[in-house]
Design a protein around this motif. Structure first.
Motif, PDB file in Angstrom:
ATOM      1  N   LYS A  63      -6.196  -7.259   5.474  1.00  0.00           N
ATOM      2  CA  LYS A  63      -7.008  -6.896   4.054  1.00  0.00           C
ATOM      3  C   LYS A  63      -7.456  -8.107   3.402  1.00  0.00           C
ATOM      4  CE  LYS A  63      -5.316  -1.930   3.051  1.00  0.00           C
ATOM      5  NZ  LYS A  63      -4.019  -1.696   3.821  1.00  0.00           N
ATOM      6  N   CYS A  69       0.650  -1.089   0.033  1.00  0.00           N
ATOM      7  CA  CYS A  69      -0.057  -0.120  -0.008  1.00  0.00           C
ATOM      8  C   CYS A  69       1.031   1.161  -0.026  1.00  0.00           C
ATOM      9  CB  CYS A  69      -0.820   0.012   1.149  1.00  0.00           C
ATOM     10  SG  CYS A  69      -1.830  -1.551   1.339  1.00  0.00           S
ATOM     11  N   THR A  74      -1.178  -1.151   9.696  1.00  0.00           N
ATOM     12  CA  THR A  74      -1.538  -1.369   8.467  1.00  0.00           C
ATOM     13  C   THR A  74      -2.350  -2.449   8.261  1.00  0.00           C
ATOM     14  OG1 THR A  74      -0.114  -3.133   8.762  1.00  0.00           O
ATOM     15  CG2 THR A  74       0.193  -1.916   7.616  1.00  0.00           C
TER      16      THR A  74
END
Ligand code: SF4
Length: 298
Positions: free
Chosen positions: A123, A34, A297
């Motif tokens: 994620k 990211c 994160t």
């Protein structure tokens, strides 16, 4: 990109993140890459510069064995501490399907009936593979990072991460399976300041998945993070680049705070820590994640 297997000396580390006692990072590096990742410093120990974040992965091949040994030595009262999996990597990035380190660590936590909170942040839909273990652990919860409902924005900033729409489906799957979930809405993207209806939509989508609690962070644009963000912004129009310059200011954060509060009320969402966190003093641990002011994160 071929992962590098290493032997780690330790695994379970004390954390400086408020509300977190221990962090476990089965990997160093994160191939999801990211653009805004605060953990991009984490490869320093291997001589990896910030700009290479996303292009390397070190796999702690003895992570499960270390978890077993370190948990065995941990006194009973310390086992009540909250564990974050993970603080400077995504514990379910794609290579986890091959190495199964996160699963092995959860199994070790289950083997000692770890009584403290185990907070997983990711994620990736790979986390659903471990629903059986997550449901067995008495206080496990899963946070899914969702910063937008727009897959184009997601692909732009969260370069190789599963799309935002896939993450929303994963939250719903976890919730339906009985796993406690929350959403990490961070970093709070600058365009919400001028398009609050998009944040309204995001909150609405989260509520539909079963989420009732969110953790939120203002974007952190410290110099080492800008090193990678600026490369992503280079081809963007002037107004977009300007929005990311403005995003460093207190005025911008106050503007967003004023937008967030009524929208949370409208959707009946609880805000963890009662504030949108700003990592002014970020010193380590995780990136897209966590905790005032030391945070994440995923
Ligand atoms: S923000 Fe999270 S998922 Fe993205 S690169 Fe950093 S650690 Fe990986």
């Amino acid at each position: 990109m071929k992962p590098v297997e290493i032997e780690a000396k330790t695994l379970i580390q004390r954390s400086k993140i408020p509300s977190i006692d221990y962090v476990i990072n089965p990997y160093t590096g994160c191939v999801l890459g990211c653009a805004y990742c605060y953990a991009s410093f984490a490869g320093r120990q291997f001589g990896q510069p910030v700009k290479e974040w996303g292009n390397y992965l070190y796999v702690k091949r003895n992570a499960v064995e270390l978890a077993r040994k370190e948990l065995a030595k941990m006194p009973e009262h310390k086992r009540r501490g909250t564990v974050l999996l993970s603080s400077v990597t995504d514990p379910y990035q794609g290579h986890e399907t091959q190495y199964r380190l996160t699963r092995g660590i959860l199994r070790e936590l289950d083997a000692v009936s770890y009584p403290g909170t185990i907070r997983v942040l990711t994620k990736s839909p790979v986390v659903t593979r471990d629903i059986d273990l997550l449901n067995r652990l008495p206080r496990a919860e899963v946070g899914m990072t969702v910063t937008t409902t727009d897959d184009t924005v997601s692909r732009w900033l969260e370069v190789r991460a599963p799309l935002a729409s896939r993450r929303l489906r994963t939250l719903a799957e976890l919730h339906e399976a009985g796993v406690p979930v929350f959403a990490f809405v961070g970093p709070l993207l600058p365009h919400f300041a001028t398009r609050p209806e998009l944040l309204d939509h995001l909150f609405g989508q989260l509520v539909e998945t079963g989420v009732r609690e969110v953790y939120m962070e203002h974007i952190n644009l410290k110099r080492y993070i800008r090193e990678r963000m600026d490369a992503v912004l280079a081809d963007e129009p002037e107004d977009v680049r300007e929005a990311y310059v403005q995003a460093r200011t207190k005025d911008h954060r106050e503007q967003l705070d004023a937008i967030v509060a009524p929208l949370l009320d409208k959707h009946g969402l609880r805000l963890r820590f009662d504030e949108v966190v700003h990592h002014d003093e970020f010193k380590g641990d995780r990136p897209d994640v966590y905790g005032p002011p030391a945070g994440p994160t995923a």
